[in-house]
Design a protein around this motif. Structure first.
Motif, PDB file in Angstrom:
ATOM      1  N   ALA A   1       0.849  -1.202   0.000  1.00  0.00           N
ATOM      2  CA  ALA A   1       0.000   0.000   0.000  1.00  0.00           C
ATOM      3  C   ALA A   1       0.887   1.256   0.000  1.00  0.00           C
ATOM      4  O   ALA A   1       0.645   2.215  -0.746  1.00  0.00           O
ATOM      5  CB  ALA A   1      -0.923  -0.010   1.214  1.00  0.00           C
ATOM      6  N   TYR A   2       1.929   1.244   0.826  1.00  0.00           N
ATOM      7  CA  TYR A   2       2.878   2.368   0.826  1.00  0.00           C
ATOM      8  C   TYR A   2       3.565   2.515  -0.533  1.00  0.00           C
ATOM      9  O   TYR A   2       3.811   3.620  -1.017  1.00  0.00           O
ATOM     10  CB  TYR A   2       3.944   2.169   1.910  1.00  0.00           C
ATOM     11  N   GLN A   3       3.890   1.379  -1.127  1.00  0.00           N
ATOM     12  CA  GLN A   3       4.549   1.426  -2.428  1.00  0.00           C
ATOM     13  C   GLN A   3       3.614   2.038  -3.468  1.00  0.00           C
ATOM     14  O   GLN A   3       4.035   2.870  -4.280  1.00  0.00           O
ATOM     15  CB  GLN A   3       4.970   0.009  -2.838  1.00  0.00           C
ATOM     16  N   TRP A   4       2.342   1.664  -3.436  1.00  0.00           N
ATOM     17  CA  TRP A   4       1.357   2.206  -4.382  1.00  0.00           C
ATOM     18  C   TRP A   4       1.318   3.740  -4.313  1.00  0.00           C
ATOM     19  O   TRP A   4       1.373   4.416  -5.337  1.00  0.00           O
ATOM     20  CB  TRP A   4      -0.040   1.648  -4.071  1.00  0.00           C
ATOM     21  N   VAL A   5       1.199   4.282  -3.102  1.00  0.00           N
ATOM     22  CA  VAL A   5       0.988   5.740  -2.993  1.00  0.00           C
ATOM     23  C   VAL A   5       2.249   6.534  -3.291  1.00  0.00           C
ATOM     24  O   VAL A   5       2.175   7.738  -3.545  1.00  0.00           O
ATOM     25  CB  VAL A   5       0.408   6.153  -1.612  1.00  0.00           C
ATOM     26  N   THR A   6       3.411   5.876  -3.277  1.00  0.00           N
ATOM     27  CA  THR A   6       4.646   6.584  -3.629  1.00  0.00           C
ATOM     28  C   THR A   6       5.042   6.332  -5.082  1.00  0.00           C
ATOM     29  O   THR A   6       5.637   7.186  -5.724  1.00  0.00           O
ATOM     30  CB  THR A   6       5.807   6.146  -2.709  1.00  0.00           C
ATOM     31  N   GLN A   7       4.712   5.144  -5.594  1.00  0.00           N
ATOM     32  CA  GLN A   7       5.082   4.809  -6.978  1.00  0.00           C
ATOM     33  C   GLN A   7       4.077   5.385  -7.974  1.00  0.00           C
ATOM     34  O   GLN A   7       4.473   5.794  -9.077  1.00  0.00           O
ATOM     35  CB  GLN A   7       5.164   3.275  -7.108  1.00  0.00           C
ATOM     36  N   PHE A   8       2.823   5.413  -7.611  1.00  0.00           N
ATOM     37  CA  PHE A   8       1.780   5.948  -8.491  1.00  0.00           C
ATOM     38  C   PHE A   8       0.965   6.999  -7.750  1.00  0.00           C
ATOM     39  O   PHE A   8      -0.213   6.771  -7.421  1.00  0.00           O
ATOM     40  CB  PHE A   8       0.892   4.803  -9.004  1.00  0.00           C
ATOM     41  N   PRO A   9       1.581   8.150  -7.458  1.00  0.00           N
ATOM     42  CA  PRO A   9       0.870   9.162  -6.668  1.00  0.00           C
ATOM     43  C   PRO A   9      -0.398   9.606  -7.405  1.00  0.00           C
ATOM     44  O   PRO A   9      -0.388   9.729  -8.632  1.00  0.00           O
ATOM     45  CB  PRO A   9       1.872  10.322  -6.590  1.00  0.00           C
ATOM     46  N   GLY A  10      -1.447   9.795  -6.661  1.00  0.00           N
ATOM     47  CA  GLY A  10      -2.696  10.243  -7.277  1.00  0.00           C
ATOM     48  C   GLY A  10      -3.581   9.108  -7.733  1.00  0.00           C
ATOM     49  O   GLY A  10      -4.755   9.314  -8.028  1.00  0.00           O
ATOM     50  N   PHE A  11      -3.028   7.878  -7.807  1.00  0.00           N
ATOM     51  CA  PHE A  11      -3.862   6.787  -8.283  1.00  0.00           C
ATOM     52  C   PHE A  11      -4.948   6.424  -7.277  1.00  0.00           C
ATOM     53  O   PHE A  11      -6.081   6.163  -7.653  1.00  0.00           O
ATOM     54  CB  PHE A  11      -3.026   5.545  -8.614  1.00  0.00           C
ATOM     55  N   ALA A  12      -4.588   6.441  -6.008  1.00  0.00           N
ATOM     56  CA  ALA A  12      -5.574   6.123  -4.963  1.00  0.00           C
ATOM     57  C   ALA A  12      -5.853   7.367  -4.128  1.00  0.00           C
ATOM     58  O   ALA A  12      -4.937   8.133  -3.819  1.00  0.00           O
ATOM     59  CB  ALA A  12      -5.065   4.994  -4.079  1.00  0.00           C
ATOM     60  N   ASP A  13      -7.125   7.561  -3.776  1.00  0.00           N
ATOM     61  CA  ASP A  13      -7.476   8.662  -2.881  1.00  0.00           C
ATOM     62  C   ASP A  13      -6.796   8.508  -1.528  1.00  0.00           C
ATOM     63  O   ASP A  13      -6.353   9.475  -0.926  1.00  0.00           O
ATOM     64  CB  ASP A  13      -8.988   8.680  -2.626  1.00  0.00           C
ATOM     65  N   CYS A  14      -6.777   7.276  -1.058  1.00  0.00           N
ATOM     66  CA  CYS A  14      -6.296   7.047   0.302  1.00  0.00           C
ATOM     67  C   CYS A  14      -5.721   5.649   0.434  1.00  0.00           C
ATOM     68  O   CYS A  14      -5.868   4.817  -0.465  1.00  0.00           O
ATOM     69  CB  CYS A  14      -7.427   7.259   1.309  1.00  0.00           C
ATOM     70  N   ALA A  15      -5.065   5.418   1.560  1.00  0.00           N
ATOM     71  CA  ALA A  15      -4.475   4.104   1.810  1.00  0.00           C
ATOM     72  C   ALA A  15      -4.562   3.776   3.296  1.00  0.00           C
ATOM     73  O   ALA A  15      -4.502   4.672   4.142  1.00  0.00           O
ATOM     74  CB  ALA A  15      -3.022   4.070   1.347  1.00  0.00           C
ATOM     75  N   VAL A  16      -4.707   2.473   3.565  1.00  0.00           N
ATOM     76  CA  VAL A  16      -4.743   2.012   4.960  1.00  0.00           C
ATOM     77  C   VAL A  16      -3.756   0.855   5.126  1.00  0.00           C
ATOM     78  O   VAL A  16      -4.107  -0.314   4.939  1.00  0.00           O
ATOM     79  CB  VAL A  16      -6.157   1.563   5.380  1.00  0.00           C
ATOM     80  N   PRO A  17      -2.504   1.179   5.440  1.00  0.00           N
ATOM     81  CA  PRO A  17      -1.557   0.107   5.756  1.00  0.00           C
ATOM     82  C   PRO A  17      -1.728  -0.301   7.215  1.00  0.00           C
ATOM     83  O   PRO A  17      -1.628   0.541   8.101  1.00  0.00           O
ATOM     84  CB  PRO A  17      -0.186   0.753   5.523  1.00  0.00           C
ATOM     85  N   PHE A  18      -2.012  -1.573   7.461  1.00  0.00           N
ATOM     86  CA  PHE A  18      -2.118  -2.011   8.869  1.00  0.00           C
ATOM     87  C   PHE A  18      -1.092  -3.084   9.190  1.00  0.00           C
ATOM     88  O   PHE A  18      -0.899  -4.031   8.463  1.00  0.00           O
ATOM     89  CB  PHE A  18      -3.536  -2.418   9.284  1.00  0.00           C
ATOM     90  N   CYS A  19      -0.407  -2.874  10.314  1.00  0.00           N
ATOM     91  CA  CYS A  19       0.668  -3.771  10.771  1.00  0.00           C
ATOM     92  C   CYS A  19       1.709  -3.977   9.671  1.00  0.00           C
ATOM     93  O   CYS A  19       2.083  -5.117   9.365  1.00  0.00           O
ATOM     94  CB  CYS A  19       0.128  -5.110  11.252  1.00  0.00           C
ATOM     95  N   GLY A  20       2.175  -2.885   9.104  1.00  0.00           N
ATOM     96  CA  GLY A  20       3.187  -2.950   8.062  1.00  0.00           C
ATOM     97  C   GLY A  20       4.042  -1.713   8.106  1.00  0.00           C
ATOM     98  O   GLY A  20       4.027  -0.985   9.094  1.00  0.00           O
ATOM     99  N   ALA A  21       4.815  -1.469   7.053  1.00  0.00           N
ATOM    100  CA  ALA A  21       5.724  -0.323   7.081  1.00  0.00           C
ATOM    101  C   ALA A  21       6.046   0.149   5.674  1.00  0.00           C
ATOM    102  O   ALA A  21       5.947  -0.602   4.705  1.00  0.00           O
ATOM    103  CB  ALA A  21       7.015  -0.683   7.802  1.00  0.00           C
ATOM    104  N   ALA A  22       6.462   1.398   5.600  1.00  0.00           N
ATOM    105  CA  ALA A  22       6.911   1.983   4.345  1.00  0.00           C
ATOM    106  C   ALA A  22       8.327   1.541   4.013  1.00  0.00           C
ATOM    107  O   ALA A  22       8.762   1.605   2.867  1.00  0.00           O
ATOM    108  CB  ALA A  22       6.850   3.507   4.438  1.00  0.00           C
ATOM    109  N   ARG A  23       9.039   1.128   5.046  1.00  0.00           N
ATOM    110  CA  ARG A  23      10.422   0.644   4.880  1.00  0.00           C
ATOM    111  C   ARG A  23      10.663  -0.378   5.978  1.00  0.00           C
ATOM    112  O   ARG A  23      10.367  -0.116   7.138  1.00  0.00           O
ATOM    113  CB  ARG A  23      11.391   1.827   5.043  1.00  0.00           C
TER     114      ARG A  23
END
Lengths: 336, 336
Positions: free
Chosen positions: A127-149
């Motif tokens: 989910a973090y990868q989606w919002v950084t790799q394809f900005p604007g594609f999703a309105d929002c994101a909910v990463p649970f029990c995970g990390a951006a790195r």
């Protein structure tokens, strides 16, 4: 077979290598005219292992959303060592996974915009990868029990698990069982074991019964090479390791435009709330919110619906967030 | 050889089995006329691995105390699989260890009373065992980063480590390396790794360098069967599992008369501060005090002197406690 596959052809990986005749497995639930939800699978999980959060009585209802569940490379349904003869199987990153998912979603399913990307554990990393790799594609994101790195300590936990898997590569059951037992101390919190929740809630007769009936059974159902492929992607996960962030983690977080609801497990031992809080702190004003699961189920608080209370908590958080999102973001979409 | 051994003869174990021609290794430092300090070794540790806390500049000074360091069965110096042909080597409990230490201290060294019993990790478990198995023998005890009873989660952590050791029994280096890597995620805290203290304080060049140079090196220096013997004692550790407590843990804690300074690591992942706090809560009024190491070094906060700040903190806590003890307890001794 309760899912479909989409042929990617010879799929170019970030490493420069090619995954020949690659394919991605996926399942869609609901009407394609509804707002899209992208919900990637997690480490070792099959597509069906995501369905606990979907249903007509849940926030992720097929009556409201078009829910797309893509499977990670290496999960045994998308291209994996277990279904592909090529050796060595090339390393695949989270970025490769999301690139493939983007092709599936846009070129095959014709979806040009998503309401939300969400996921548990490695699903959250995606989910973090989606919002950084394809900005604007999703309105929002909910990463649970995970990390951006993936944090360093998390990488270290995985070193132990990897050692057991490497011993299992010659198809040794002992190695896979060791993998399950190594994982067991990390999956649930100290308080979970202290209070013997594996007996009271999960109905195992003893600790050894839980080790065998839950952890070893889970591990023995998996292919060690599949797990190693996903594990390497997990260890290397870092959504700032791409253009235009170039490993500037704070820049990557600050650049996120999608509204983020970040839900760590309060007692998660490897995706810790401290790391999630730091991610949200780095985001621009008003973009992110971090709320820990009030649970002693550790990493499994966000897991496949084992604890009804955690499931209800998550479902409610999603409902409030997505309904709020519907109002505020549909206007944003109109002006785009 | 910088230590001595004391022959125990055919040593009867709690299990009913006998350890034939048993012997216990030990070292004494200081003048036998001084107040005695008993300082048992820890999981995998040699006698020399306890000496970081002893010195003329430290609280445990040979000018003030008669310091006795007994080695655990299975550490490779006392009776152990590595120095004893008998197979299978019988299981040995913490209670067996302390029974042997009591014979060494009373019958061989002629010590009838100790000022203090202290220790790190499994050494702390033995300190708890001393004050419950031989009440009145020591004025006080300082268990640091250990427990009176091994928690369930701690047992689970050890299941993973054990799996790797079982793979190592055929003298496989890969299995011992796996054991080291499994341990690595548990030994230090998330914050320790987050802040890369292995680079800044311990001077390793990278995470992989730390994995190899610290963890694998440690693991490869050990005998897997020795470790398995000690690990089983650790998993079974419970100082209430003896007469007159009969597994009534709260009764065992309430029965402790020795004054207790319990020092958990604030970020210890397996001997957690919550468990230590519960132990002290169960003790009678005024008997115990729990102060966590203010450290991100996890279990290694109380470890072999790796972090100078933790060492100084511990040494100061010991000084204040033992000096206070000297005053209050010498009077108690007089009236006995």
């Amino acid at each position: 077979m309760d899912y479909q596959t989409y042929q990617l052809g010879d799929f170019k990986l970030v490493s420069g290598e090619t995954l020949p005749n690659a394919f991605i497995a996926y399942k869609t639930i609901g009407d394609p005219s509804r707002p899209a939800i992208i919900y990637p699978s997690w480490f070792s999980g099959a597509i069906s292992d995501n369905e606990w959060l979907v249903g007509e009585d849940k926030t992720l209802s097929p009556r409201r959303y078009f829910i797309i569940i893509p499977a990670m490379f290496g999960n045994g349904q998308s291209s994996s060592p277990s279904n592909t003869p090529r050796r060595p199987f090339p390393a695949v990153t989270i970025r490769d996974n999301v690139a493939a998912q983007h092709r599936l979603v846009t070129q095959h399913l014709g979806v040009r915009h998503a309401r939300c990307v969400l996921g548990w554990s490695m699903g959250a990393c995606q989910a973090y990868q989606w919002v950084t790799q394809f900005p604007g594609f999703a309105d929002c994101a909910v990463p649970f029990c995970g990390a951006a790195r993936t944090s360093v300590h998390n990488q270290v936990f995985l070193e132990g698990a990897k050692s057991a898997l490497l011993a299992a590569k010659g198809a040794s059951a002992a190695g896979l069982k060791a993998f399950g037992r190594v994982y067991a101390g990390w999956g649930f919190s100290q308080a979970f074991y202290r209070q013997r929740v594996y007996e009271t809630a999960l109905r195992y007769r003893s600790l050894e019964d839980f080790m065998q009936g839950f952890w070893e059974k889970w591990a023995l159902s998996k292919d060690p090479e599949n797990l190693l492929l996903m594990l390497a992607a997990w260890q290397a996960a870092d959504c700032s390791d791409q253009e235009p962030y170039n490993k500037d983690f704070e820049l990557a977080m600050r650049s996120i435009k999608a509204r983020m609801l970040v839900l760590p497990g309060r007692e998660d031992l490897y995706f810790t709330p401290e790391d999630s809080e730091y991610e949200v702190q780095c985001m621009s004003e008003g973009v992110g919110k971090c709320i820990p699961f009030p649970s002693i189920w550790g990493h499994w608080a966000g897991g496949p619906g084992l604890n009804p209370e955690d499931l209800e908590w998550l479902d409610n958080k999603l409902r409030v967030f997505l309904e709020d999102e519907t109002t505020s973001m549909s206007q944003v979409s109109v002006t785009k």
